[in-house]
Every structure is written in C-alpha cells, then in structure tokens.
Design a protein around this motif. Structure first.
Motif, PDB file in Angstrom:
ATOM      1  N   ASN A   1       0.914  -1.262  -0.071  1.00  0.00           N
ATOM      2  CA  ASN A   1      -0.078   0.077   0.078  1.00  0.00           C
ATOM      3  C   ASN A   1       0.910   1.397   0.174  1.00  0.00           C
ATOM      4  O   ASN A   1       0.695   2.233  -0.780  1.00  0.00           O
TER       5      ASN A   1
ATOM      6  N   ILE B   1       0.806   4.082  -3.005  1.00  0.00           N
ATOM      7  CA  ILE B   1       0.481   5.366  -2.492  1.00  0.00           C
ATOM      8  C   ILE B   1       1.647   6.250  -3.012  1.00  0.00           C
ATOM      9  O   ILE B   1       1.598   7.577  -3.657  1.00  0.00           O
ATOM     10  N   THR B   2       2.910   5.835  -2.783  1.00  0.00           N
ATOM     11  CA  THR B   2       4.079   6.622  -3.168  1.00  0.00           C
ATOM     12  C   THR B   2       3.965   6.840  -4.785  1.00  0.00           C
ATOM     13  O   THR B   2       4.321   8.095  -5.158  1.00  0.00           O
TER      14      THR B   2
ATOM     15  N   VAL C   1       1.377   6.764  -6.706  1.00  0.00           N
ATOM     16  CA  VAL C   1       0.486   7.620  -7.115  1.00  0.00           C
ATOM     17  C   VAL C   1       0.945   9.227  -6.961  1.00  0.00           C
ATOM     18  O   VAL C   1       0.901   9.981  -8.020  1.00  0.00           O
TER      19      VAL C   1
END
Lengths: 307, 216
Positions: free
Chosen positions: A238, A242-243, A245
């Motif tokens: 996750n 997220i990084t 994105v």
C-alpha cells in the motif's frame, strides 16, 4: 513438482483479477478514445500528406501499404479505431475485439511516432497482454462468468505479464538512472524542472528549491529500484502504491505529462485482490445507494403525497 | 492435452520474458554478439525505458530566418510554444503535438550530427584544430541533411509559423538554426543576472520555398 502443481492449480482454478480487469477494460477504452480525439484535432499536423510532419518510410511500406495511402485515409483509420473501442467498451467481440484494437494501435503508432512517449510504449504491451485476459465478467452487454481452466491460466498469466512489465519498467529506468551523474549526485530533478518543454505552470514553486529537488531525485531512484521487489510484499504494497500515485501525479502537475502518468497509475489496480475489489465496490454501491436516497427520494415523496 | 498446453504456455511465458530482459538491459557484450536478433526484436517489440537518464542540461532554440535581397526577418519558435503549453496546461494537446514534432526533428538532426562528427573527427582531424575540423565537417554534413525527413518537417513548420507573422510573398528564402541555451548549474541556481550561454548546433543552408530548391 509439488510447487509447479500448486502454481498450475493457482493459475487455473479461477480468474484472480476478474473485478479489476473489467474496470481496466473500460479505462483503456476511454484513455484511447481521448487519444483519438486529440489525434483527430491534429490530423493536419501529423497525419496528412500536406501536414507539417514529413513521414519516413516504415515497415508497412515494405508490405505495399504506402505511407501516402495511409495518410490519405487517416480519418477513416481513426474512426475505425473509435468503433473498435465502442464495441470493446461493451464487451462485444471480446478477445477478438481486443486483438483488433492491439493491431490497430500497433499500426497507427508507426505514423504518430513523434508524439509517442513511454506511456504509449507500455500501453502497446498492455494491449497485447490484454488480448489474452478474461475482462468480460462485468460491465458488458452479456457478462461472461464461467471460464475454463485453460482460459483462467492464460488470463492470469497475461495479467501477471502486465504487472511484471510495470515492475521491469520501473527497475530498468532506475538502473539507467544510477549510471547518470545528475541522478547519482541528487540534482537530476532540478535540471528536469528547468527544462522549458516540461515546465508546468506550478514548476516555479519547486524547481530551484535545493532541498525538494535533491529529496525527490533520490526518492525517485529508490522507488524505481525497489518497487519490483517490495510490491509483492503485503507490508509494503500500500505504501508503495500511494508513493507511486504521488510520484506520477507530481509529474502530471509539474511536468505536464498527462496520459503517461494516468496510465501508469491505472496499472496499480492489478495489485489488489478480487476480495479487496469486492469490498471496495460494495462500498461504492453503498455510497451510490445513500446518495440516491438523500438526493432523489425526497423529491419523489411530495408528488406521491399530493396525489 | 490440457497439461501440454499449460506446459507450452509456461515455456512461451519464460522465453518471452527472458528475451525481453536480454534485449532491454543496457548495452553489453552479449547483446552486441546478438545484434541481428536485436534488430528483429526491436521491429516487433520495441521498448526503451531510459526516461531522463540523463536529462538534458540545455534548452533548445529554433530560429527561422526569412529573407529577400533587401530584408531579413528572424524569429524564434520554441520559447513561445513552451509558454503557450504552460498557459494552456490541461488544454495544451495541440501545442504539445507541435512541440513533440519539432523536438523530435531537432533531436533527429542533432543526434545524427553528434554521431557523424565523432566518426568524422576520428577519420579526418588528427592534426587539425577543433574549429577547422568542425567547419569542414559541417560543410560535408549540411548537404546530407537536406533530404532528411527531419529537415523537411522543420521547413514545413517554418512556413506555417511565418505565414502567421509575415507576408510570405515578400520573401523567397528561408533557413533555420538550432541552438541550445544552457541551464544554470545547480550550484548557481540562485544567482541573479546569470548569463546563459547559447551555442549554435546547426544552421541549414537557404531554402528557396518558391522554387523549392536549396541554395549553396
């Protein structure tokens, strides 16, 4: 042999990506449709015999398909692709339509090579792998819910190819970066943001900031080198996604590279399981139901009461 | 039969990835040994993943010059184009296409120039000074560029751009110049009034767009 049997059983017993594949199918069609709209508006520059871009001969000239013939019929070619997209969007023709789309995009890319970037390169491969997938379980005119073991096998291998290709792209681009001095000494992002071609309207906020540019230079290299290993570990998945994105959105905003970044982010969906997508989609349905009750039901009640 | 197909599928999967990784790694001895297979691979499965590795440390400039016997008008096109792309931001698809086409053509000419110059210098310039060598090289290289599609693209764009700025019928010749402006070194990024060095990379001969002929 036990491990191979386990692996074979895993790949054949079900379509492990059935939820996201259907979503990805729709996304692909919309992304490519957007590209066709942009191309249509730029036919006079890029796809015309009297256009600005002077086309070199390519592979298809050797097969008797002259460049001037293709350019004379560029509008028809774009319209054909749009029709294919429409059919694929609704799941009509399924894998055959996906194959046709891949061949059409592969063909067209020879004539629009100046405007292609890494996202288009990876899109071509994703389309190739997509041909083998079972992406028609949802959001089609006639959902296909039952698959043979062989069909599941090829579909799962195809999706793993998409995921492996994404990991490989990150790794190899990170590997190349370690060989370049400006990435090694932390100044690469400074030079990139000072390239006028890639300066967005907000680049001035960060382009000369030594702290931010150094931090993001090293963060980019580390992210790209380690993504391929850590993404398969649940503890890191996750945070890596997220990084990623944020990395791609940063490039979107500060460097004005649009389709490329959106496409890369779209591939992240494959790293979630069917169960996780089921959970997410159930939340979306609940939210849709709540919104309908809140915004539409109150309007209906007064009409019924007055009657 | 099913097991045979699965086995075949695994073999194809492994072979495909083995070949892909082999031909997309940075250049090495093994790849060079297999260079004719690399051409076949690139024809059908072309991929290049060295994004900004390394990034350029200069910005390009593309100047057009239109002249007749009496007057000369010149203008630069890349800076205004980049400013337009920045202004339009999410709606900059048209300007971006023009930018990509021009940048591709500029890179096509300048990359070819660099490669050819290395070879020319190695073969012909042992004792000559760099300046003399460069001049001799450009005299031999420039005529070759006239038939390049990149040059034709830049000529086409020049005529379109000029049509919006001046009366093309008043002039008959044009040429283009590619130059680069250096980005300030990282250590000098906060210095005010820093002078940015501009270097000319390539200048074409005059092209008579009414007779469609190059002039020497």
């Amino acid at each position: 042999m036990g491990k191979i049997a386990q692996l074979t059983d895993y790949l054949t017993r079900e379509n492990h990506f059935k939820n996201y594949l259907s979503i990805f199918r729709i996304f692909l069609c919309l992304l490519i449709f957007n590209k066709m709209v942009d191309l249509w508006g730029n036919i006079s520059i890029l796809l015309s015999n009297d256009g600005i871009y002077s086309h070199p001969d390519n592979l298809f000239d050797a097969f008797g398909i002259s460049t001037s013939f293709v350019l004379n019929h560029s509008k028809a070619i774009i319209l054909t692709i749009v029709c294919t997209l429409f059919l694929l969007l609704f799941g009509i023709g399924r894998k055959w339509m996906a194959l046709l789309l891949y061949l059409e995009i592969y063909f067209l890319d020879f004539y629009i090579s100046p405007i292609l970037n890494g996202g288009d390169n990876l899109l071509q491969f994703a389309l190739l792998y997509f041909v083998f997938t079972n992406a028609y379980d949802k959001f089609t005119i006639s959902n296909q819910n039952k698959h043979s073991e062989l069909s599941n096998f090829f579909s799962n291998l195809a999706v793993y190819s998409i995921m492996i290709h994404l990991c490989y792209v990150y790794f190899i681009t990170g590997f190349h970066k370690t060989h370049a001095e400006v990435w090694f000494n932390g100044t690469a992002v400074y030079y990139i943001l000072n390239l006028e071609r890639f300066q967005g309207p907000f680049s001035y906020l960060v382009k000369d900031n030594g702290f931010i540019t150094t931090l993001f230079t090293y963060a980019t290299v580390l992210f790209e080198l380690f993504f391929c290993v850590l993404i398969w570990q649940k503890n890191f998945r996750n945070i890596l996604l997220i990084t990623g994105v944020f990395l791609h959105l940063g490039i979107f905003v500060f460097m004005m590279i649009f389709d490329f970044e959106i496409f890369f982010i779209s591939l992240y969906g494959f790293f979630f399981t069917n169960a996780e997508w089921d959970y997410f989609l159930s939340k979306v349905r609940k939210l849709e139901y709540w919104m309908r009750r809140k915004f539409f039901s109150p309007k209906l009640k007064p009409i019924i009461q007055s009657e | 039969m099913k097991k045979l197909i699965i086995f075949f599928g695994f073999m194809v999967f492994l072979a495909y990835w083995g070949i892909t990784i082999f031909f997309t790694l940075p250049e090495n001895y093994l790849q060079i040994k297999a260079i004719r297979y690399e051409k076949l691979f690139s024809t059908f499965l072309y991929q290049r993943w060295s994004f900004f590795a390394p990034p350029p440390q200069t910005n390009d400039r593309l100047y057009y010059e239109f002249c007749n016997e009496k007057d000369t008008v010149s203008f630069e096109v890349l800076k205004p184009l980049n400013d337009q792309r920045k202004r339009e931001f999410l709606r900059n698809a048209n300007a971006s296409v023009v930018d990509y086409v021009l940048s591709g053509s500029i890179s096509g000419i300048t990359d070819g120039l660099r490669e050819e110059y290395k070879l020319y210098k190695f073969k012909n310039c042992n004792s000559n000074s760099d300046t003399a060598c460069q001049k001799a090289f450009m005299d031999s290289f420039e005529p070759k560029t006239r038939q390049m599609n990149h040059t034709k693209t830049l000529i086409n764009y020049g005529l379109v751009a000029a049509d919006k700025k001046l009366n093309l019928k008043k002039f008959d010749k044009m040429r283009f110049t590619i130059s680069t402006v250096s980005i300030p070194k990282f250590s000098k990024r906060n210095e005010e009034n820093i002078k940015l060095e501009e270097s000319q990379l390539f200048q074409s001969s005059y092209y008579n767009y009414t007779t469609k002929k190059w002039e020497k």
